[in-house]
Design a protein around this motif. Structure first.
Motif, PDB file in Angstrom:
ATOM      1  N   TRP A  82       8.959   4.149  -1.716  1.00 47.57           N
ATOM      2  CA  TRP A  82       7.737   3.366  -1.517  1.00 47.57           C
ATOM      3  C   TRP A  82       6.649   3.766  -2.508  1.00 47.57           C
ATOM      4  CZ3 TRP A  82       7.563  -0.898   1.309  1.00 47.57           C
ATOM      5  CH2 TRP A  82       8.450  -1.061   2.385  1.00 47.57           C
ATOM      6  N   GLU A  83       6.447   5.072  -2.676  1.00 47.30           N
ATOM      7  CA  GLU A  83       5.348   5.532  -3.525  1.00 47.30           C
ATOM      8  C   GLU A  83       5.521   5.114  -4.982  1.00 47.30           C
ATOM      9  OE1 GLU A  83       7.065   7.390  -1.461  1.00 47.30           O
ATOM     10  OE2 GLU A  83       5.730   8.550  -0.152  1.00 47.30           O
ATOM     11  N   GLY A  85       6.612   2.345  -6.022  1.00 45.61           N
ATOM     12  CA  GLY A  85       6.423   0.910  -6.194  1.00 45.61           C
ATOM     13  C   GLY A  85       7.707   0.129  -6.339  1.00 45.61           C
ATOM     14  N   GLU A  91       7.038  -5.340   0.511  1.00 46.82           N
ATOM     15  CA  GLU A  91       5.602  -5.428   0.772  1.00 46.82           C
ATOM     16  C   GLU A  91       5.170  -6.896   0.825  1.00 46.82           C
ATOM     17  OE1 GLU A  91       3.807  -3.218  -2.394  1.00 46.82           O
ATOM     18  OE2 GLU A  91       5.017  -1.435  -1.988  1.00 46.82           O
ATOM     19  N   PHE A 112       2.372   3.404   3.039  1.00 45.13           N
ATOM     20  CA  PHE A 112       1.864   3.516   1.667  1.00 45.13           C
ATOM     21  C   PHE A 112       2.064   2.190   0.937  1.00 45.13           C
ATOM     22  CE2 PHE A 112       1.797   4.597  -2.781  1.00 45.13           C
ATOM     23  CZ  PHE A 112       0.934   5.672  -2.897  1.00 45.13           C
ATOM     24  N   GLY A 113       3.249   1.603   1.112  1.00 44.73           N
ATOM     25  CA  GLY A 113       3.519   0.318   0.479  1.00 44.73           C
ATOM     26  C   GLY A 113       2.585  -0.771   0.967  1.00 44.73           C
ATOM     27  N   ARG A 116      -0.880  -0.238  -0.557  1.00 44.41           N
ATOM     28  CA  ARG A 116      -0.955  -0.677  -1.949  1.00 44.41           C
ATOM     29  C   ARG A 116      -1.014  -2.199  -2.046  1.00 44.41           C
ATOM     30  NH1 ARG A 116       3.139   2.109  -4.565  1.00 44.41           N
ATOM     31  NH2 ARG A 116       4.537   0.732  -3.431  1.00 44.41           N
ATOM     32  N   SER A 127      -1.312   6.781   9.305  1.00 47.55           N
ATOM     33  CA  SER A 127      -0.207   7.123   8.405  1.00 47.55           C
ATOM     34  C   SER A 127       0.011   8.627   8.491  1.00 47.55           C
ATOM     35  CB  SER A 127      -0.530   6.685   6.971  1.00 47.55           C
ATOM     36  OG  SER A 127       0.546   6.990   6.095  1.00 47.55           O
ATOM     37  N   TYR A 132      -3.063  10.894   1.684  1.00 46.16           N
ATOM     38  CA  TYR A 132      -1.804  10.297   1.232  1.00 46.16           C
ATOM     39  C   TYR A 132      -1.995   8.816   0.926  1.00 46.16           C
ATOM     40  CZ  TYR A 132       2.933   8.354   1.821  1.00 46.16           C
ATOM     41  OH  TYR A 132       4.117   7.666   1.667  1.00 46.16           O
ATOM     42  N   LEU A 133      -2.602   8.086   1.857  1.00 49.75           N
ATOM     43  CA  LEU A 133      -2.814   6.658   1.623  1.00 49.75           C
ATOM     44  C   LEU A 133      -3.813   6.407   0.504  1.00 49.75           C
ATOM     45  CD1 LEU A 133      -2.846   4.667   4.980  1.00 49.75           C
ATOM     46  CD2 LEU A 133      -0.976   5.102   3.393  1.00 49.75           C
ATOM     47  N   SER A 136      -2.696   5.463  -2.903  1.00 46.29           N
ATOM     48  CA  SER A 136      -2.214   4.103  -3.176  1.00 46.29           C
ATOM     49  C   SER A 136      -3.269   3.268  -3.885  1.00 46.29           C
ATOM     50  CB  SER A 136      -1.835   3.412  -1.864  1.00 46.29           C
ATOM     51  OG  SER A 136      -2.997   3.102  -1.095  1.00 46.29           O
ATOM     52  N   TYR A 138      -5.859   2.005  -2.251  1.00 46.62           N
ATOM     53  CA  TYR A 138      -6.302   0.952  -1.339  1.00 46.62           C
ATOM     54  C   TYR A 138      -7.768   1.116  -0.953  1.00 46.62           C
ATOM     55  CZ  TYR A 138      -6.246   3.398   3.282  1.00 46.62           C
ATOM     56  OH  TYR A 138      -6.506   4.191   4.375  1.00 46.62           O
TER      57      TYR A 138
END
Length: 213
Positions: A82-83, A85, A91, A112-113, A116, A127, A132-133, A136, A138
């Motif tokens: 996921w990280e 991409g 997603e 995470f996906g 993003r 999460s 961590y998030l 992304s 966001y």
């Protein structure tokens, strides 16, 4: 009418994070409407995939074949891709589901996906950690809930990867899989490791069997 929960599968998906959810959706025992639920797996292609735990499986259908109208929920497990991409198509599909009013449940890396993709910017969520998030890029940090291990906001469920039983409970509640007191007993057993929950579940099943005679 058979209701289908679809689960994304891809190489390295975290099989243990969705184990409680998928097993008990497929298992008729204790359910409010036994025999009406099934889980189908969705791959990016029809090729075999290998989970992080080394399990190999063939997807039931491809992502291109999946339509929100045919589904009761989309489950998104975590995984190590996921990280990077690599799962942007999942997603995008999650966005289609939410736009159609069909629930999406994401745990661990899958959050995470979704972050993003902008799907958490205006929704309460959780999460593994806010930092961590944030990686992304966001814009939804103000909606991050640090107090819960699993959060439901309308049609979206998010959870930390360390609490698969909490994730499953949120999924079951959103689907209406169990009566409320049965769900509480289920979590008492699987979430709290309290054997008293088992006896409540057994009593419920005995009473239902007696009523059916």
């Amino acid at each position: 009418m058979l209701k289908t929960v679809h689960m994304a599968v891809f190489d390295t998906f975290s099989d243990w994070e969705v184990g409680h959810a998928t097993a008990h959706i497929n298992r008729e025992l204790w359910q409010r409407e036994p025999g009406t639920w099934q889980v189908k797996t969705v791959g990016r292609t029809a090729d075999p995939i290998t989970s992080m735990g080394g399990m190999r499986l063939l997807p039931d259908l491809t992502l291109a074949e999946l339509r929100p109208a045919d589904s009761a929920m989309l489950l998104l497990p975590g995984g190590s891709t996921w990280e990077a991409g690599e799962l942007a198509d999942f997603e995008e599909k999650a966005g289609e589901f939410l736009a159609a009013g069909v629930p999406v449940a994401a745990i661990c890396g899958a959050t995470f996906g979704l972050a993003r993709a902008g799907l958490l910017d205006d929704r309460r969520h959780t999460s593994n950690d806010p930092g961590y998030l944030s990686m992304s890029g966001y814009s939804g940090l103000d909606h991050y809930d640090k107090t819960e291990t699993a959060v439901t906001d309308g049609d979206l469920i998010t959870a930390t990867g360390t609490r698969p039983a909490d994730f499953a409970r949120a999924v079951f509640e959103r689907l209406g899989l169990y009566e409320p007191h049965v769900l509480a007993a289920w979590y008492q057993l699987y979430g709290d490791n309290d054997g008293a929950g088992f006896y409540t579940l057994a009593q419920y099943e005995q009473q239902r069997a007696a009523a059916a005679r």
